[in-house]
Design a protein around this motif. Structure first.
Motif, PDB file in Angstrom:
ATOM      1  N   ARG A  39       0.807  -1.219   0.000  1.00  0.00           N
ATOM      2  CA  ARG A  39       0.000   0.000   0.000  1.00  0.00           C
ATOM      3  C   ARG A  39       0.843   1.274   0.000  1.00  0.00           C
ATOM      4  NH1 ARG A  39      -4.547   1.042   4.585  1.00  0.00           N
ATOM      5  NH2 ARG A  39      -2.806   1.699   5.879  1.00  0.00           N
ATOM      6  N   PRO A  97      -0.858  19.856  -0.843  1.00  0.00           N
ATOM      7  CA  PRO A  97      -1.084  19.887   0.608  1.00  0.00           C
ATOM      8  C   PRO A  97      -0.319  18.823   1.386  1.00  0.00           C
ATOM      9  CG  PRO A  97      -2.912  18.819  -0.478  1.00  0.00           C
ATOM     10  CD  PRO A  97      -1.984  19.271  -1.565  1.00  0.00           C
ATOM     11  N   ILE A  98       0.424  17.937   0.704  1.00  0.00           N
ATOM     12  CA  ILE A  98       1.030  16.818   1.434  1.00  0.00           C
ATOM     13  C   ILE A  98       2.286  17.222   2.204  1.00  0.00           C
ATOM     14  CG2 ILE A  98       0.152  15.167  -0.231  1.00  0.00           C
ATOM     15  CD1 ILE A  98       2.949  14.842  -1.335  1.00  0.00           C
ATOM     16  N   ILE A 127      -3.326   7.109   4.348  1.00  0.00           N
ATOM     17  CA  ILE A 127      -2.622   8.392   4.414  1.00  0.00           C
ATOM     18  C   ILE A 127      -3.552   9.466   4.956  1.00  0.00           C
ATOM     19  CG2 ILE A 127      -0.956   7.970   2.585  1.00  0.00           C
ATOM     20  CD1 ILE A 127      -2.792   9.474   0.692  1.00  0.00           C
ATOM     21  N   GLU A 128      -2.947  10.466   5.584  1.00  0.00           N
ATOM     22  CA  GLU A 128      -3.724  11.587   6.109  1.00  0.00           C
ATOM     23  C   GLU A 128      -3.977  12.563   4.961  1.00  0.00           C
ATOM     24  OE1 GLU A 128      -1.904  14.399   8.867  1.00  0.00           O
ATOM     25  OE2 GLU A 128      -3.502  13.874  10.273  1.00  0.00           O
ATOM     26  N   ALA A 129      -5.214  12.598   4.507  1.00  0.00           N
ATOM     27  CA  ALA A 129      -5.546  13.458   3.370  1.00  0.00           C
ATOM     28  C   ALA A 129      -6.115  14.777   3.859  1.00  0.00           C
ATOM     29  CB  ALA A 129      -6.533  12.765   2.458  1.00  0.00           C
ATOM     30  N   ASP A 130      -5.724  15.803   3.196  1.00  0.00           N
ATOM     31  CA  ASP A 130      -6.169  17.145   3.494  1.00  0.00           C
ATOM     32  C   ASP A 130      -7.591  17.331   2.950  1.00  0.00           C
ATOM     33  OD1 ASP A 130      -4.909  20.085   3.874  1.00  0.00           O
ATOM     34  OD2 ASP A 130      -6.317  20.049   2.208  1.00  0.00           O
ATOM     35  N   ARG A 184       2.798   8.809  -3.881  1.00  0.00           N
ATOM     36  CA  ARG A 184       1.762   9.592  -3.211  1.00  0.00           C
ATOM     37  C   ARG A 184       0.823  10.237  -4.219  1.00  0.00           C
ATOM     38  NH1 ARG A 184      -1.700  12.287  -0.383  1.00  0.00           N
ATOM     39  NH2 ARG A 184      -1.172  13.007   1.714  1.00  0.00           N
TER      40      ARG A 184
END
Lengths: 181, 116
Positions: free
Chosen positions: A47, A119-120, B11-14, A133
């Motif tokens: 993942r 924004p990452i 994942i931490e998404a905005d 990503r």
């Protein structure tokens, strides 16, 4: 306040010899994992990762989707092999080389330029080698990964490639990149 | 700015990578339903001051729908969970109960069944 960087700025180049194959199916299936390794020589990534061997990369797109990056001239042959190996199992294997654009980003301060438009968290301990990503770049959906600190890759829809190019150019003007990472 | 962890990507998404899909766990009213029930299914949505269960889509990412339990007053996020469920999983309920008691939960008779 971060100081502005000096020196050369990163450049974005469109790669036009990359073949892309969209692969949808049950990623946990043994048949699928075997088929991918046998045909491409690359293991199915875990993942959020991308795995690479030689000229072939496989990216994890979603729980049921992979994206295969292969030499353009081998796309037809690989799709045939994959379809054959998958047999009766439910899959969608589709040549999307003309639907996506791949960019190579080369130079210094790439993290800084990308951070202006996405924004990452691009800190070195979060965005590591092997990470694939999916996010946004300005207003468009893209994905990033890198080979080394000075060589990154980005994919987007081909219809949005011009936007990506122009946005990158504007964001990477000399003297306008703060040194952050 | 709301940040949610996509249960599929991990994942931490905005918030700007996501698209809101409104209230979660709606019961679909089909051709056999009454006009009132059908209207409710189509148009009438809760707008609670407190805990809300919502649908979100990881649009600039894996493209999947998932569910979120959050608080509209404090902007606190209790957790996210996959969409293939009719009600929030026990782990989400435990988090909510550990942080809210009685009246503070914002639960009323209309939406209490969703949480039980």
């Amino acid at each position: 306040m971060a100081k502005a960087t000096v020196g050369s700025t990163p450049k974005l180049n469109l790669l036009d010899d990359v073949g892309m194959i969209l692969f949808r199916g049950d990623l946990k299936s043994k048949t699928l994992q075997d088929a991918i390794v046998e045909v491409t020589g690359v293991k199915v990534p875990v993942r959020g990762k991308i795995s690479t061997e030689d000229q072939t990369s496989i990216a994890w797109m979603s729980p049921d989707e992979l994206l295969l990056f292969v030499p353009l001239e081998r796309v037809g042959e690989l799709i045939e092999d994959l379809n054959h190996k998958m047999g009766e199992e439910d899959t969608l294997i589709w040549d999307i080389s003309d639907l996506r654009s791949v960019f190579e980003i080369e130079g210094n301060f790439i993290r800084e330029v990308l951070a202006k438009n996405t924004p990452i968290d691009l800190n070195k301990d979060k965005m590591r080698k092997g990470t694939f990503r999916r996010t946004r770049f300005g207003q468009i959906a893209v994905a990033f990964w890198f080979e080394s600190e000075t060589k990154w890759f980005m994919i987007c829809r081909r219809s949005e490639a011009e936007y990506a190019q122009q946005l990158f150019e504007v964001s990477s003007k000399p003297g306008e990149i703060p040194s952050v990472f | 700015m709301l940040k949610l962890v996509c249960p599929y990507c991990g994942i931490e998404a905005d918030e700007t990578e996501l698209v809101s899909g409104g209230e979660a766990h709606l019961k679909r009213e089909g051709p056999d339903s009454t006009d009132d029930d059908f209207e409710g299914y189509l148009f009438l949505r809760e707008n609670p001051k407190g805990i809300i269960l919502e649908r979100w889509r990881h649009a600039m990412g894996c493209g999947k729908w998932f569910h979120v339990a959050r608080c509209t007053v404090t902007q606190e996020v209790f957790g996210t969970y996959p969409a293939q469920t009719l009600k929030p999983p026990p782990r989400i309920m435990e988090v909510i109960k550990s942080r809210r008691t009685g009246q503070e939960t914002g639960l009323n008779s209309d939406n209490a069944e969703k949480f039980s």
